[in-house]
Design a protein around this motif. Sequence first.
Motif, mmCIF file in Angstrom:
data_model
loop_
_atom_site.group_PDB
_atom_site.id
_atom_site.type_symbol
_atom_site.label_atom_id
_atom_site.label_comp_id
_atom_site.label_asym_id
_atom_site.label_seq_id
_atom_site.Cartn_x
_atom_site.Cartn_y
_atom_site.Cartn_z
ATOM 1 N N GLU A 220 0.814 -1.212 0.000
ATOM 2 C CA GLU A 220 0.000 0.000 0.000
ATOM 3 C C GLU A 220 0.852 1.269 0.000
ATOM 4 O O GLU A 220 0.568 2.211 -0.715
ATOM 5 C CB GLU A 220 -0.847 0.026 1.275
ATOM 6 C CG GLU A 220 -2.326 -0.095 1.046
ATOM 7 C CD GLU A 220 -3.019 0.120 2.370
ATOM 8 O OE1 GLU A 220 -3.481 1.246 2.600
ATOM 9 O OE2 GLU A 220 -3.055 -0.821 3.182
ATOM 10 N N GLY A 221 1.894 1.255 0.806
ATOM 11 C CA GLY A 221 2.761 2.430 0.962
ATOM 12 C C GLY A 221 3.300 2.934 -0.368
ATOM 13 O O GLY A 221 3.334 4.131 -0.628
ATOM 14 N N GLN A 222 3.727 1.992 -1.226
ATOM 15 C CA GLN A 222 4.295 2.345 -2.517
ATOM 16 C C GLN A 222 3.306 3.133 -3.366
ATOM 17 O O GLN A 222 3.624 4.186 -3.890
ATOM 18 C CB GLN A 222 4.689 1.064 -3.275
ATOM 19 C CG GLN A 222 5.877 0.381 -2.686
ATOM 20 C CD GLN A 222 7.139 1.126 -2.999
ATOM 21 O OE1 GLN A 222 7.295 1.637 -4.088
ATOM 22 N NE2 GLN A 222 8.025 1.229 -2.046
ATOM 23 N N GLU A 223 2.106 2.587 -3.480
ATOM 24 C CA GLU A 223 1.092 3.203 -4.317
ATOM 25 C C GLU A 223 0.723 4.572 -3.762
ATOM 26 O O GLU A 223 0.623 5.555 -4.514
ATOM 27 C CB GLU A 223 -0.134 2.293 -4.363
ATOM 28 C CG GLU A 223 -0.947 2.418 -5.617
ATOM 29 C CD GLU A 223 -2.151 1.516 -5.549
ATOM 30 O OE1 GLU A 223 -3.272 2.016 -5.752
ATOM 31 O OE2 GLU A 223 -1.978 0.320 -5.254
ATOM 32 N N SER A 224 0.542 4.615 -2.441
ATOM 33 C CA SER A 224 0.096 5.870 -1.855
ATOM 34 C C SER A 224 1.200 6.927 -1.921
ATOM 35 O O SER A 224 0.903 8.118 -2.017
ATOM 36 C CB SER A 224 -0.387 5.654 -0.426
ATOM 37 O OG SER A 224 0.643 5.184 0.378
ATOM 38 N N ALA A 225 2.480 6.497 -1.926
ATOM 39 C CA ALA A 225 3.563 7.472 -2.050
ATOM 40 C C ALA A 225 3.483 8.174 -3.406
ATOM 41 O O ALA A 225 3.653 9.393 -3.509
ATOM 42 C CB ALA A 225 4.913 6.787 -1.878
#
Lengths: 266, 266, 266, 266
Positions: A220-225
Amino acid sequence: MIEAEGLRSEAPPDEAALDRWRRLTIVPMMAAAALFLGAYAWPIIDPGIAAGWQRACDVAMFGIWVLFGADYLVRLRLAPRRWEFAKRNWFDLLILVAPMLRSLRLVQIIMVLGLLDKRAGLTLRANVARYAGAAAVLVVFCAALAVLDAERGVAGSVIRTFPDALWWAATTVTTVGYGDLYPVTAEGRLVAGVLFTAGIALLGVVTATLASWFVEKFNEGQESAAATQKQMAELTEEVRSLRAELAARGAGAGIAAGEAGSGRRP
Amino acid sequence: MIEAEGLRSEAPPDEAALDRWRRLTIVPMMAAAALFLGAYAWPIIDPGIAAGWQRACDVAMFGIWVLFGADYLVRLRLAPRRWEFAKRNWFDLLILVAPMLRSLRLVQIIMVLGLLDKRAGLTLRANVARYAGAAAVLVVFCAALAVLDAERGVAGSVIRTFPDALWWAATTVTTVGYGDLYPVTAEGRLVAGVLFTAGIALLGVVTATLASWFVEKFNEGQESAAATQKQMAELTEEVRSLRAELAARGAGAGIAAGEAGSGRRP
Amino acid sequence: MIEAEGLRSEAPPDEAALDRWRRLTIVPMMAAAALFLGAYAWPIIDPGIAAGWQRACDVAMFGIWVLFGADYLVRLRLAPRRWEFAKRNWFDLLILVAPMLRSLRLVQIIMVLGLLDKRAGLTLRANVARYAGAAAVLVVFCAALAVLDAERGVAGSVIRTFPDALWWAATTVTTVGYGDLYPVTAEGRLVAGVLFTAGIALLGVVTATLASWFVEKFNEGQESAAATQKQMAELTEEVRSLRAELAARGAGAGIAAGEAGSGRRP
Amino acid sequence: MIEAEGLRSEAPPDEAALDRWRRLTIVPMMAAAALFLGAYAWPIIDPGIAAGWQRACDVAMFGIWVLFGADYLVRLRLAPRRWEFAKRNWFDLLILVAPMLRSLRLVQIIMVLGLLDKRAGLTLRANVARYAGAAAVLVVFCAALAVLDAERGVAGSVIRTFPDALWWAATTVTTVGYGDLYPVTAEGRLVAGVLFTAGIALLGVVTATLASWFVEKFNEGQESAAATQKQMAELTEEVRSLRAELAARGAGAGIAAGEAGSGRRP
């Protein structure tokens, strides 16, 4: 090698002349490397080669060795800081001045592939996967040749035909290592050592490519970054126009308020 | 294969007819592949099979080969750009026109599983793990059949029963490679090569799945990137209402200030 | 197993009674598992055990088997959705009703360790590393016992003493696989299969732990994502007080401006 | 070891005296370790060593053992919490008080390298790769010495010369494990166990280094997280000057509006 290239990519890059030379020579160097591989492979795969052809192969290999030496000298001359160039390319020099180990020269072919690597723009994950696959096939083929060259005709050796050598190289690069075939000479074991190292690097590249892809896909972190950056750009735009508007208003309000606070505007 | 699918997922997707055909044929294709596997496996596992049953298995395998060929032709016709389709699916064609290597056709079964892959929505990490596990079991089973088919009855071979072949395949896919059993024929070694590659991919998938999960679980950056996005949305909302408020005020203040700066509002 | 636990952690969690039972029984279950391991190990390591002690060990193992069965039934009764519990814990049931494979019961011990896993709060990377190390040692020890139990006294077997079995298990779990020792019985090979799988999982856990740590340590993005979140909190605070200030000012300015635009404030 | 150092880096750090001692002693300790390695290696590589030199080597090794013991005692005295120091450095103590296993003392050399690790600022990925490579070479060399020391002269052993021992260590650390050579003594197998563990750690470090690099290189999220932080800093600056401007204006507008709302400004 892929990782080495990448890891030392912090090297100082003001080497325009060197780069131009490389760009000009890459196609002839690749052709020479392919010819070298052919001239190296033929007498090993076909032991009953005619003496004349054998000699032709030897001459071709010697010629290409001279060519590689000349290329090294030109690059050394073109390099802005020669001592640093020599230090960074110590391996090229080692191979050139240690020609008694014929199999080591095959490593040079793979290093020419390394030149290609810079051209091939390895910025896409799929390219890295394709490049690693091609390098693995080339390394296995060269290692099979080199080990057969070293082992054939030695008492007690078990690797005696090219298919056996290929099979040995494939079981080795994948770290399976059945042990039905294994080198017994010092040179054969040196080849095996290079192949082990390539095998570990190959395993690492496969896993790391998958890992970076899975991190992108699942985390999730990657996409939201990435989404955050887009939103951030919008927000900055928003705040800037807010400030511009306020400045404009300030000018108007300032007039209304009799220029109060006018000195504090940046 | 999982990674290949993923890595080439940038392919142009305007293939509605092709997709519909795949959706329609996936169940019959899976059934045909299972039947093929059965007809391939039976005579290998039970060498004392009656001649009639042996012939029935051969007929079934031939029929399914024709079916797979027909499916390829239909897909080729449905594809918007046929040349690109042929290039992207060169492996399907290779297997179809190279039927002398019976064991290669087993690869087709695994490729049918690849169709399933697209249906199975591999967007959850747990699904990837389950799929990789199932693929590993299928690959080991097929490789055991193929290697036994190639090795049994060959002088000097050591893999002679199906349990031995399964044991060999398991030690190989995990890259343990004891070397108590190993193929000696060219076809058996080709099967082993496929199995090595699958083994490395399997190791890579296991490690990469764990790595992406650990990165999500342990790395502060990941969590905070997700949290940041949420906060960013709130902040953007905040700034927008601030601006709206200011605009409203500006209208009021503008009246109070005698319309000063009214032309500069966006 | 670590990864299985983690990957299926999306399971519905309204199982308060089940959790309380687990918390109560974890210490006795661990003690029972340790006793089971002792009773299993002793006659295998010391083949010259007195008949009375041998019988005592058998009785202890039977008793603990009954205990594990009772625990399963209690957990089944406590589970809110019994069918789902049975599906999720199918492996527990399989081991309980298949007691002819004594070695499989050792797996149960490792599963009891799995209970511990939930207690041990595996939220720190160092804990995962420690837990994986402990699990590896336990798995190697159990596999050595199980393979020796299966192989000893079988014609043609090469694993005949406990030190040999331990050595074999260590070469297997690391996927080195020299092949100086290898199981020849079906049960021994089944044990090896479990050990291969554990070995791959272990390699994966080691690499994934390092990878998540290196990503945190080396990747700019990770660090800046955390830093960004902190800055974001500050900025949001800043904008909020800006808005509050503006609202306050607006009230004042509104009074000054004769309540113009007062209806448009949110 | 790299990972152990990193994973336990959360340890309480108020150990100024201990750190100073380490900084002072690192060069002599490295020299002593190198001397120890030389004194250990010489009689093993050259079995026909003169009795006098053999004795000199034994004396040197004993002297360095005393030195290492003294260093441990000084560090124990300097440690702020001695019990915790002893617990954290239990392995140092184990090696010191178990000197019958000469090969174990080689581990100490690698641990001295561990001290170096802290100095070498392993904050760059390339340094980790270089350090791991150097550690791998040292581990393989030490393991070859130790296994030859344990195996030579034992009936039934197959590792009998130093080149063979090196070859065995290289096939082992890469988990290839042909099985043409393998230890047969308990001490040799213990050495192999250490080497397996090092091999798994090495594979893990290679893969994890590549993975963290690929994540940085290929994953959009990583890059945008870094870009976001930069933009965030700019935006915060923007908002702050907006607020300052507003405060200034507020003062002016407040004067114009007759100090209305002046009490609400923070």
